[in-house]
Design a protein around this motif. Structure first.
Motif, mmCIF file in Angstrom:
data_model
loop_
_atom_site.group_PDB
_atom_site.id
_atom_site.type_symbol
_atom_site.label_atom_id
_atom_site.label_comp_id
_atom_site.label_asym_id
_atom_site.label_seq_id
_atom_site.Cartn_x
_atom_site.Cartn_y
_atom_site.Cartn_z
ATOM 1 N N GLY A 1 -62.073 -3.062 70.592
ATOM 2 C CA GLY A 1 -60.974 -2.287 70.748
ATOM 3 C C GLY A 1 -60.687 -1.620 69.182
ATOM 4 N N ILE A 2 -59.616 -0.925 68.958
ATOM 5 C CA ILE A 2 -59.440 -0.473 67.676
ATOM 6 C C ILE A 2 -59.077 -1.399 66.424
ATOM 7 N N ASN A 3 -59.463 -1.193 65.587
ATOM 8 C CA ASN A 3 -59.256 -2.066 64.377
ATOM 9 C C ASN A 3 -58.727 -1.355 63.173
ATOM 10 N N TRP A 4 -57.496 -1.003 62.921
ATOM 11 C CA TRP A 4 -56.895 -0.385 61.815
ATOM 12 C C TRP A 4 -57.522 -0.823 60.376
ATOM 13 N N PHE B 1 -51.627 21.428 45.818
ATOM 14 C CA PHE B 1 -52.068 21.485 47.266
ATOM 15 C C PHE B 1 -51.750 20.409 48.016
ATOM 16 N N ILE B 2 -51.554 20.940 49.617
ATOM 17 C CA ILE B 2 -51.159 19.940 50.434
ATOM 18 C C ILE B 2 -52.111 20.102 51.749
ATOM 19 N N GLY B 3 -52.111 18.823 52.071
ATOM 20 C CA GLY B 3 -53.009 18.564 53.273
ATOM 21 C C GLY B 3 -52.481 17.979 54.430
ATOM 22 N N ALA B 4 -53.040 18.109 55.599
ATOM 23 C CA ALA B 4 -52.438 17.357 56.712
ATOM 24 C C ALA B 4 -53.955 17.261 57.768
ATOM 25 N N SER B 5 -53.707 15.898 58.362
ATOM 26 C CA SER B 5 -54.842 15.531 59.431
ATOM 27 C C SER B 5 -54.420 14.579 60.377
ATOM 28 N N VAL B 6 -55.120 14.807 61.609
ATOM 29 C CA VAL B 6 -55.069 13.874 62.559
ATOM 30 C C VAL B 6 -56.281 13.575 63.228
ATOM 31 N N ARG B 7 -56.380 12.276 63.200
ATOM 32 C CA ARG B 7 -57.792 11.822 64.030
ATOM 33 C C ARG B 7 -57.459 10.852 65.415
ATOM 34 N N TYR B 8 -58.369 11.320 65.969
ATOM 35 C CA TYR B 8 -58.282 10.653 67.507
ATOM 36 C C TYR B 8 -59.378 9.474 67.205
ATOM 37 N N ILE B 9 -59.179 8.286 67.785
ATOM 38 C CA ILE B 9 -60.362 7.338 67.780
ATOM 39 C C ILE B 9 -60.535 6.785 69.202
ATOM 40 N N SER B 10 -61.547 6.894 69.909
ATOM 41 C CA SER B 10 -61.857 6.393 71.325
ATOM 42 C C SER B 10 -61.974 5.141 71.279
ATOM 43 N N SER B 11 -61.234 4.408 72.088
ATOM 44 C CA SER B 11 -61.389 2.864 72.304
ATOM 45 C C SER B 11 -62.334 2.411 73.458
ATOM 46 N N LYS B 12 -63.106 3.612 74.000
ATOM 47 C CA LYS B 12 -63.725 3.332 75.334
ATOM 48 C C LYS B 12 -65.222 3.353 74.933
ATOM 49 N N SER B 13 -65.658 2.630 73.817
ATOM 50 C CA SER B 13 -67.142 2.852 73.569
ATOM 51 C C SER B 13 -67.669 1.355 73.963
ATOM 52 N N LYS B 14 -68.396 1.386 75.355
ATOM 53 C CA LYS B 14 -68.895 -0.023 75.648
ATOM 54 C C LYS B 14 -69.763 -0.581 74.793
ATOM 55 N N PHE C 1 -49.495 5.244 68.313
ATOM 56 C CA PHE C 1 -49.895 5.333 69.779
ATOM 57 C C PHE C 1 -51.393 4.913 70.012
ATOM 58 N N THR C 2 -51.691 3.717 68.960
ATOM 59 C CA THR C 2 -52.812 2.996 68.960
ATOM 60 C C THR C 2 -54.189 3.901 68.739
ATOM 61 N N VAL C 3 -54.415 5.175 69.375
ATOM 62 C CA VAL C 3 -55.721 5.831 68.834
ATOM 63 C C VAL C 3 -55.469 6.960 68.025
ATOM 64 N N PHE C 4 -54.352 7.403 67.278
ATOM 65 C CA PHE C 4 -54.107 8.442 66.537
ATOM 66 C C PHE C 4 -53.952 7.841 65.141
ATOM 67 N N ASN C 5 -54.473 8.820 63.985
ATOM 68 C CA ASN C 5 -54.214 8.196 62.907
ATOM 69 C C ASN C 5 -53.737 9.772 62.157
ATOM 70 N N VAL C 6 -52.368 9.746 61.623
ATOM 71 C CA VAL C 6 -51.979 10.976 61.039
ATOM 72 C C VAL C 6 -51.625 10.731 59.488
ATOM 73 N N LEU D 1 -66.657 3.240 62.229
ATOM 74 C CA LEU D 1 -67.975 3.196 62.362
ATOM 75 C C LEU D 1 -68.269 2.930 63.678
ATOM 76 N N PHE D 2 -67.815 2.077 64.511
ATOM 77 C CA PHE D 2 -68.347 1.657 65.997
ATOM 78 C C PHE D 2 -67.828 2.386 67.073
ATOM 79 N N TYR D 3 -66.931 3.300 66.795
ATOM 80 C CA TYR D 3 -66.223 4.169 67.956
ATOM 81 C C TYR D 3 -66.170 5.574 67.549
ATOM 82 N N PRO D 4 -66.574 6.466 68.651
ATOM 83 C CA PRO D 4 -66.555 7.894 68.511
ATOM 84 C C PRO D 4 -65.033 8.401 68.007
ATOM 85 N N ASN D 5 -64.933 9.288 66.910
ATOM 86 C CA ASN D 5 -63.706 9.712 66.672
ATOM 87 C C ASN D 5 -64.023 11.291 66.133
ATOM 88 N N ALA D 6 -62.677 11.849 66.232
ATOM 89 C CA ALA D 6 -62.866 13.313 65.567
ATOM 90 C C ALA D 6 -61.519 13.319 64.840
#
Length: 326
Positions: free
Chosen positions: A323-326, A295-308, A258-263, A29-34
């Motif tokens: 910072g990141i809150n999983w 079906f099968i699916g795979a995804s990788v999300r990057y979440i930025s921790s640098k949002s002032k 690695f803190t910023v990735f969700n697989v 919600l509060f950090y840019p992520n893709a």
């Protein structure tokens, strides 16, 4: 602001088409992520000596736009404390349906969409979610058969306890035709490991947290697509529209690396499947029902921790350390 903290899972469920299998997290919600995702559904018989298959790749982004907390006075001079958070949602997808292992239409479809959501919490009006978005699905072979779609709606949230919240509202959807869909959501934490969440009739999720970096989801979801294409004969080119829908049941494993990735890795079955074809006048030319398929699916999300902006907002609302809150 305790109420705002409790409604966070509902805000995430509300954007479930973009969230997919990866577990709900405050950082969305509060950090840019893709997120990059790929799905493959095996070919299955759908009659007339035809087999239907589907692959999909997608890019999804969640971009915080603005967060604000203010104090206001009503006409009766009563104090009201309000918090608002605005998000932008963006999606780009490549959809490749296939008949007898041949992508149909040639090179499949592309989908682009964007939307905005607002979460509002106040002492007087309690908790609400508002949102809307629009998009376009088009075949890669032509730009003369676009299929537009849009959605908009709102939901009221109620807090029944620290671990239990419900939501109810209505969503307006246009995809081939306009529909008003009543929605009901629930978020219930059973204990430290188990949580049940859902926004019916679209998605239901049972989550088990194994440890801080690994959790599992058991998911039921409704999805599909609508798109335009051309049917070419020796005499003419005819505009056609295709509609596909299914119900999926799956299990997903989500790891935080690695803190910023969700697989996430997901596997399951697609059932209650339907493929319909329409002409330019929106007359139904035929309906087919592919068999159940895995079906099968795979995804990788990057979440930025640098949002002032996000860090200041989370601290102001008492969410804990920045910072990141999983």
């Amino acid at each position: 602001m305790t109420r705002l903290r409790l409604c966070v899972p509902f805000f995430l469920i509300f954007i479930f088409p973009h969230a997919r299998a990866q577990h709900f997290a405050l950082s969305r919600l509060f950090y840019p992520n893709a997120t990059l995702r790929a799905d493959l559904m095996a070919d299955a018989n759908m009659g007339n000596n035809q087999r239907f298959g589907l692959t999909r790749t997608s890019f999804n982004a969640i971009i915080p736009l603005r967060s604000e907390v203010d104090v206001a006075f009503s006409l009766r001079k009563k104090l009201d404390l309000r918090a608002r958070h605005f998000l932008m949602l963006a999606n780009a997808s490549q959809i490749n349906p296939s008949i007898n292992s041949t992508i149909t239409p040639d090179n499949g479809y592309k989908t682009f969409s964007a939307g905005v959501l607002m979460l509002q919490a106040s002492l007087r009006d309690r908790l609400w979610i508002y949102g809307g978005g629009l998009g376009l699905t088009e075949s890669n072979e032509t730009f003369f058969t676009p299929q537009p779609f849009f959605w908009g709606g709102g939901a009221r949230m109620r807090i029944l306890g620290i671990h239990t919240q419900i939501a109810y509202g209505t969503v307006l959807i246009y995809n081939q035709k306009i529909r008003f869909v009543p929605i009901f959501g629930i978020n219930k934490r059973i204990n430290k490991q188990w949580r049940v969440s859902g926004l019916l009739p679209f998605r239901a999720d049972v989550n088990y947290r194994f440890n801080e970096w690994l959790n599992f989801d058991m998911i039921g979801a409704f999805d599909g697509y609508s798109a335009g294409f051309q049917e070419v004969t020796s005499v003419e080119k005819m505009l056609r529209r295709s509609n596909y829908q299914q119900v999926k049941f799956s299990v997903a494993a989500n790891a935080h690396l690695f803190t910023v990735f969700n697989v996430s890795l997901e596997a399951g079955l697609g059932t209650f499947r339907q493929v319909r074809t329409f002409n330019a006048a929106r007359q139904n030319l035929g309906t087919q029902n592919p068999n159940i398929a895995p079906f099968i699916g795979a995804s990788v999300r990057y979440i930025s921790s640098k949002s002032k902006l996000s860090s200041q907002f989370t601290r102001k609302l008492g969410f804990g350390e920045s910072g990141i809150n999983w």
